[in-house]
Enzyme design. Structure first.
Site, PDB file in Angstrom:
ATOM      1  NE  ARG A 127      16.105 -31.009   2.959  1.00 48.61           N
ATOM      2  CZ  ARG A 127      17.244 -30.875   2.295  1.00 48.61           C
ATOM      3  NH1 ARG A 127      17.506 -29.764   1.646  1.00 48.61           N
ATOM      4  NH2 ARG A 127      18.119 -31.840   2.290  1.00 48.61           N
ATOM      5  CE  LYS A 149      -5.905 -32.819  10.642  1.00 49.52           C
ATOM      6  NZ  LYS A 149      -6.966 -33.655  11.240  1.00 49.52           N
ATOM      7  CD  GLU A 191     -15.953 -34.400   6.003  1.00 52.15           C
ATOM      8  OE1 GLU A 191     -16.199 -34.073   7.180  1.00 52.15           O
ATOM      9  OE2 GLU A 191     -15.011 -35.170   5.683  1.00 52.15           O
ATOM     10  CE  LYS A 233     -10.388 -28.096   8.126  1.00 48.12           C
ATOM     11  NZ  LYS A 233     -10.237 -29.230   7.231  1.00 48.12           N
ATOM     12  CD  GLU A 243      -6.503 -33.867  14.832  1.00 46.27           C
ATOM     13  OE1 GLU A 243      -6.722 -33.454  13.683  1.00 46.27           O
ATOM     14  OE2 GLU A 243      -6.709 -35.025  15.181  1.00 46.27           O
ATOM     15  NE  ARG A 247      -7.098 -29.499  11.486  1.00 48.72           N
ATOM     16  CZ  ARG A 247      -6.434 -29.013  10.466  1.00 48.72           C
ATOM     17  NH1 ARG A 247      -5.430 -28.189  10.658  1.00 48.72           N
ATOM     18  NH2 ARG A 247      -6.770 -29.337   9.218  1.00 48.72           N
ATOM     19  CG  ASN A 251     -10.741 -36.222  12.375  1.00 50.99           C
ATOM     20  OD1 ASN A 251     -10.954 -36.193  11.166  1.00 50.99           O
ATOM     21  ND2 ASN A 251      -9.554 -36.023  12.889  1.00 50.99           N
ATOM     22  CG  HIS A 254     -13.745 -38.022  10.015  1.00 50.20           C
ATOM     23  ND1 HIS A 254     -14.861 -37.235  10.238  1.00 50.20           N
ATOM     24  CD2 HIS A 254     -13.198 -37.541   8.857  1.00 50.20           C
ATOM     25  CE1 HIS A 254     -14.964 -36.330   9.286  1.00 50.20           C
ATOM     26  NE2 HIS A 254     -13.978 -36.490   8.433  1.00 50.20           N
ATOM     27  CG  HIS A 258     -10.802 -42.343   8.590  1.00 49.39           C
ATOM     28  ND1 HIS A 258      -9.966 -41.529   9.302  1.00 49.39           N
ATOM     29  CD2 HIS A 258     -11.279 -41.570   7.581  1.00 49.39           C
ATOM     30  CE1 HIS A 258      -9.917 -40.327   8.754  1.00 49.39           C
ATOM     31  NE2 HIS A 258     -10.720 -40.319   7.705  1.00 49.39           N
ATOM     32  CG  HIS A 271     -13.831 -38.964   3.225  1.00 51.28           C
ATOM     33  ND1 HIS A 271     -13.151 -39.645   4.205  1.00 51.28           N
ATOM     34  CD2 HIS A 271     -14.043 -37.704   3.722  1.00 51.28           C
ATOM     35  CE1 HIS A 271     -12.936 -38.831   5.241  1.00 51.28           C
ATOM     36  NE2 HIS A 271     -13.465 -37.653   4.969  1.00 51.28           N
TER      37      HIS A 271
END
Ligand code: NAD
Ligand code: GLY
Length: 366
Positions: A127, A149, A191, A233, A243, A247, A251, A254, A258, A271
């Site tokens: 956990r 993330k 990036e 960032k 987000e 935030r 992206n 992206h 993606h 990427h």
């Protein structure tokens, strides 16, 4: 690599009791000071991959051996195609087989793939246990190791299974970038470039003047790029950790990117390559929505091309792109939403008519 840097730079992530520092500098990987203040847990586990471990794991092991009674190592298979359940399970299997308890400290040694999987494993194991990011790609040093993330991919979509889980520290040793293939340097620059149009026009000016130095891996230039990227960032993450809104600007490019990665199969394009091309598309979308002028979009495209990144997307077909983008995490009620540029240095998230998106795709795919 060029001249030495005097002392590591420290960028703070202001998240209260989940806050931490990013250390940026040379020789940090095997400097005991980099690890000062981290828990001296009985067991530390380095999670790396078969490509990075032979280069750097023994140096990390040595410095950790002075801090932890046991130092274990897990080498995952390399590549985006392995950012999956099997790799995650391999980590859980190894931790359980070695009787690792909840005080165990994980160290993610590698690029964004290792960092994202290790962070997710840390978020889930018993956990939740603590972890430290030791990013070794430019992309990971400027983006993926920062902000908490964590995720694995699903065949239907990038980073679809994951959690927010902040590391205890990020240790970005610029010397590790010396062994990166040139294609990976370019991917990392995507990036870096992203931060200019979404947040800092001066940084975009600086990048235009220094892109060749960055490609040549000049240490001072890399140090500045990594620091400024992390500062931007850090500010965004501190304002919107999970987000809720702001935030999402991180992206930029992206949604298209993606779709390229998922559409082609993970690993076909890197990427950063997909994000570079995606930023060209997102900038053009911003022009077509009447938000920025075409000269600014062209300027961005020129910089992305100078970084050695693709600016023409693969011919997946507009329908396939749209279907993939409707599954993006930013989509709402099945409608695609995109990060667009409202002005130089300013971005927001908006829906766009399919016809306009299709026009963008027609203009920027093979
Ligand atoms: P990667 O982790 O696959 O690394 C790229 C390649 O370089 C790999 O083959 C790797 O083994 C190798 N490598 C790593 N360090 C090296 C070194 N120092 N010398 C030689 N080879 C080295 O890819 P990446 O570009 O670092 O990361 C991309 C991943 O990051 C994607 O999965 C993306 O979704 C994720 N990402 C996450 C976030 C986030 O906020 N969590 C942000 C951006 C990207
Ligand atoms: N790379 C996007 C984010 O961290 O939010």
């Amino acid at each position: 690599m060029s001249a030495p840097l005097p002392t590591p730079t420290r960028v703070a992530i202001a998240l209260g009791d989940r806050g931490y520092d990013i250390l940026i500098g040379r020789g940090l990987l095997d400097s005991a000071e980099s690890f000062d203040g981290l828990p001296a847990a009985p067991c530390a586990v380095i999670v790396s991959n078969t490509r990075v471990a032979p280069l750097y794991a023994s140096r990390l092991r040595e410095v950790l051996a002075a801090r932890h009674a046991r130092v274990l190592q897990i080498d995952l298979p390399d590549g985006e195609a392995h950012k999956d359940w099997a790799s995650l399970d391999a980590i859980f299997d190894a931790l359980l087989a070695a009787n690792c308890d909840r005080k165990t400290l994980l160290y993610a040694l590698g690029g964004g793939v290792v960092g994202d999987i290790t962070g997710f494993a840390a978020a889930c194991y018993m956990r939740g246990i603590a972890f430290v990011q030791v990013p070794t790609t430019l992309l990971a040093q400027v983006d993926s190791s920062v902000g908490g993330k964590t995720a694995i991919n699903h065949p239907r979509g990038k980073n679809m299974i994951g959690a927010f889980h902040q590391p205890l520290r990020v240790i970005a040793d610029l010397d590790t970038l010396a062994s990166l293939p040139q294609r990976e340097v370019a991917a990392g620059l995507a990036e870096v470039i992203k931060y200019g149009p979404i947040a800092d026009s001066d940084f975009l000016d600086w990048l235009e003047g220094n892109i060749d130095a960055l490609l040549a891996r000049d240490t001072q230039a890399l140090a500045h790029a990594v620091r400024r990227s992390c500062e931007i960032k850090a500010a965004v993450v501190a304002a919107d950790e999970r987000e809720g809104g702001l935030r999402a600007i991180l992206n930029f490019g992206h949604t298209f990117g993606h779709a390229i990665e998922t559409g082609l199969g993970y690993g076909a394009w890197l990427h950063g390559e997909a994000v570079g091309c995606g930023m060209v598309m997102a900038a053009d979308l911003s022009v077509r929505l009447g938000l920025i002028d075409s000269a600014y979009a062209r300027r961005l495209k020129d910089l992305i091309a100078r970084a050695g990144l693709p600016t023409v997307g693969p011919a997946l077909g507009a329908e396939r792109y749209l279907a993939l983008m409707r599954g993006d995490k930013k989509a709402e009620d099945g409608d695609c939403r995109f990060v667009v540029l409202d002005a130089p240095g300013r971005a927001s998230v908006r829906a766009a008519p399919d016809a306009v998106v299709s026009a963008v795709l027609a203009a920027h795919t093979a």
